[in-house]
Design a protein around this motif. Structure first.
Motif, PDB file in Angstrom:
ATOM      1  N   GLN A  36       0.828  -1.206   0.000  1.00 54.32           N
ATOM      2  CA  GLN A  36       0.000   0.000   0.000  1.00 54.32           C
ATOM      3  C   GLN A  36       0.863   1.257   0.000  1.00 54.32           C
ATOM      4  O   GLN A  36       0.579   2.222  -0.720  1.00 54.32           O
ATOM      5  CB  GLN A  36      -0.930   0.005   1.217  1.00 54.32           C
ATOM      6  CG  GLN A  36      -2.080  -0.978   1.120  1.00 54.32           C
ATOM      7  CD  GLN A  36      -3.207  -0.633   2.073  1.00 54.32           C
ATOM      8  OE1 GLN A  36      -3.603   0.527   2.176  1.00 54.32           O
ATOM      9  NE2 GLN A  36      -3.721  -1.624   2.777  1.00 54.32           N
TER      10      GLN A  36
ATOM     11  N   LYS B  77       1.065   4.278  -2.888  1.00 53.40           N
ATOM     12  CA  LYS B  77       0.841   5.688  -2.578  1.00 53.40           C
ATOM     13  C   LYS B  77       1.985   6.559  -3.088  1.00 53.40           C
ATOM     14  O   LYS B  77       1.761   7.643  -3.660  1.00 53.40           O
ATOM     15  CB  LYS B  77       0.673   5.869  -1.063  1.00 53.40           C
ATOM     16  CG  LYS B  77      -0.620   5.288  -0.497  1.00 53.40           C
ATOM     17  CD  LYS B  77      -0.653   5.395   1.024  1.00 53.40           C
ATOM     18  CE  LYS B  77      -1.876   4.726   1.615  1.00 53.40           C
ATOM     19  NZ  LYS B  77      -3.143   5.420   1.281  1.00 53.40           N
TER      20      LYS B  77
ATOM     21  N   HIS C 155      -2.542  11.224  12.276  1.00 52.68           N
ATOM     22  CA  HIS C 155      -3.422  10.709  11.225  1.00 52.68           C
ATOM     23  C   HIS C 155      -4.143   9.424  11.629  1.00 52.68           C
ATOM     24  O   HIS C 155      -5.342   9.286  11.383  1.00 52.68           O
ATOM     25  CB  HIS C 155      -2.637  10.456   9.939  1.00 52.68           C
ATOM     26  CG  HIS C 155      -3.462   9.807   8.870  1.00 52.68           C
ATOM     27  ND1 HIS C 155      -4.458  10.484   8.200  1.00 52.68           N
ATOM     28  CD2 HIS C 155      -3.472   8.530   8.371  1.00 52.68           C
ATOM     29  CE1 HIS C 155      -5.039   9.665   7.334  1.00 52.68           C
ATOM     30  NE2 HIS C 155      -4.457   8.481   7.415  1.00 52.68           N
TER      31      HIS C 155
ATOM     32  N   ASP D 294      -4.408   0.689   5.847  1.00 55.34           N
ATOM     33  CA  ASP D 294      -4.370   1.918   5.046  1.00 55.34           C
ATOM     34  C   ASP D 294      -3.927   3.106   5.889  1.00 55.34           C
ATOM     35  O   ASP D 294      -3.146   3.949   5.420  1.00 55.34           O
ATOM     36  CB  ASP D 294      -5.750   2.199   4.444  1.00 55.34           C
ATOM     37  CG  ASP D 294      -5.734   3.465   3.586  1.00 55.34           C
ATOM     38  OD1 ASP D 294      -5.135   3.443   2.500  1.00 55.34           O
ATOM     39  OD2 ASP D 294      -6.305   4.486   4.026  1.00 55.34           O
ATOM     40  N   GLN D 295      -4.397   3.192   7.135  1.00 54.15           N
ATOM     41  CA  GLN D 295      -4.000   4.300   8.004  1.00 54.15           C
ATOM     42  C   GLN D 295      -2.518   4.248   8.330  1.00 54.15           C
ATOM     43  O   GLN D 295      -1.847   5.282   8.369  1.00 54.15           O
ATOM     44  CB  GLN D 295      -4.831   4.282   9.285  1.00 54.15           C
ATOM     45  CG  GLN D 295      -6.275   4.715   9.095  1.00 54.15           C
ATOM     46  CD  GLN D 295      -7.061   4.702  10.386  1.00 54.15           C
ATOM     47  OE1 GLN D 295      -6.609   4.172  11.407  1.00 54.15           O
ATOM     48  NE2 GLN D 295      -8.246   5.285  10.351  1.00 54.15           N
TER      49      GLN D 295
ATOM     50  N   GLU E 284      -0.682   5.206   5.106  1.00 53.96           N
ATOM     51  CA  GLU E 284      -0.866   6.626   4.836  1.00 53.96           C
ATOM     52  C   GLU E 284      -0.025   7.476   5.785  1.00 53.96           C
ATOM     53  O   GLU E 284       0.535   8.515   5.378  1.00 53.96           O
ATOM     54  CB  GLU E 284      -2.338   6.991   4.959  1.00 53.96           C
ATOM     55  CG  GLU E 284      -2.662   8.460   4.728  1.00 53.96           C
ATOM     56  CD  GLU E 284      -2.416   8.947   3.312  1.00 53.96           C
ATOM     57  OE1 GLU E 284      -2.267  10.172   3.120  1.00 53.96           O
ATOM     58  OE2 GLU E 284      -2.361   8.105   2.387  1.00 53.96           O
TER      59      GLU E 284
ATOM     60  N   ARG F  29       2.770  10.107   4.564  1.00 52.02           N
ATOM     61  CA  ARG F  29       2.763  11.533   4.904  1.00 52.02           C
ATOM     62  C   ARG F  29       4.095  11.959   5.516  1.00 52.02           C
ATOM     63  O   ARG F  29       4.595  13.056   5.229  1.00 52.02           O
ATOM     64  CB  ARG F  29       1.611  11.822   5.865  1.00 52.02           C
ATOM     65  CG  ARG F  29       0.245  11.679   5.218  1.00 52.02           C
ATOM     66  CD  ARG F  29      -0.879  12.056   6.174  1.00 52.02           C
ATOM     67  NE  ARG F  29      -2.178  11.892   5.529  1.00 52.02           N
ATOM     68  CZ  ARG F  29      -3.285  12.535   5.887  1.00 52.02           C
ATOM     69  NH1 ARG F  29      -3.260  13.389   6.904  1.00 52.02           N
ATOM     70  NH2 ARG F  29      -4.430  12.328   5.251  1.00 52.02           N
TER      71      ARG F  29
END
Length: 261
Positions: free
Chosen positions: A62, A66, A194, A241-242, A245, A249
């Motif tokens: 993932q 991204k 996040h 996903d978190q 992500e 970031r």
């Protein structure tokens, strides 16, 4: 200081000085190597419903997607993209051969069943452990070398169960410690901001997978599979996903900061 300790420190310093290093974050972030820990015959940590090798591969894939989607100018290299076993030294060799500007190794944590498991994320950089807890994490991750053929010759007699052996690794990443700590801090802040995860902070310990990387490097423990609620989270699509992500970031912030200077 004992004679043995002095000898180990001397050898560590010689190894550091004899290895060719490029300047810290030279030329910006053009290539990143993402390492999904364990794989194949090495399942890593086990929870009640999951195995570390599967979770970290999903998170790694993932994260790679991204970066490729939003930053096509960055070359993304994976040490494994499937369920296969990769020697620890080969993971760092991949990063060195590709002249990577950043190395990210993704893992999950665990404690023995007879202990009450904490929850939360940790991001490690290469260094001398400052607590027995950090040493135990490094021991668990380094134990994979026992599954490798001729590991005693390959790692020059390194014993992953010997606390004294970790003195040999302490100075290896000094050339990149500032950048590694900077990136690690960004990761932990994004986990909190996040993903709303409990951050256990940035730590140092002697990880073999970071030892020979010639660039800023971090090892991420995305959570504890020995904690029932956190294991469920790490197994969920939303949780993975978190986590991915949050790392993305932090990577974006780090890249922008490096390329502005």
């Amino acid at each position: 200081m004992s004679t043995i300790l002095k000898t180990l420190l001397i050898f560590s310093w010689i190894a550091l000085c004899s290895f060719t290093l490029k300047s810290d974050a030279e030329g910006g972030i053009k290539t990143v190597v993402i390492d999904a820990g364990h794989g194949g015959k090495d399942p890593g940590a086990r929870g009640r419903i999951s195995r570390e090798k599967d979770i970290v591969l999903d998170i790694t894939l993932q994260l790679a997607r991204k970066i490729k989607s939003e930053m096509p100018e960055v070359r993304v290299v994976l040490t494994r993209a499937s369920d296969k076993f990769v020697d620890l030294d080969e993971r760092s060799n991949i990063a060195n051969r590709r002249k990577a500007d950043l190395f990210i190794s993704i893992h999950c944590n665990s404690l023995p069943k007879n202990k009450v498991s904490p929850a939360g994320t940790e991001t490690f950089v290469m260094g001398l452990h400052k607590s027995d807890e950090n040493l135990e994490v490094a021991k668990r991750e380094n134990a994979v070398i026992l599954l490798e053929k001729d590991y005693e010759d390959k790692y020059k007699g390194f014993n992953p169960n010997s606390p004294l052996a970790y003195i040999m690794l302490a100075n290896r990443q000094n050339a990149y410690i500032a950048s590694s700590l900077n990136f690690a801090g960004k990761i932990e802040r994004q986990f909190k901001k996040h993903a709303d995860r409990s951050s256990r902070g940035v730590k140092q310990a002697g990880f073999m997978v970071l030892w020979q990387t010639a660039m800023p490097s971090v090892l991420i423990e995305a959570g504890f599979l020995s904690h029932a609620q956190e294991e469920k989270y790490l197994n969920s699509e939303e949780g993975q996903d978190q986590i991915a992500e949050s790392i993305f970031r932090a990577f974006k912030q780090y890249k922008e900061e490096v390329e502005e200077n």
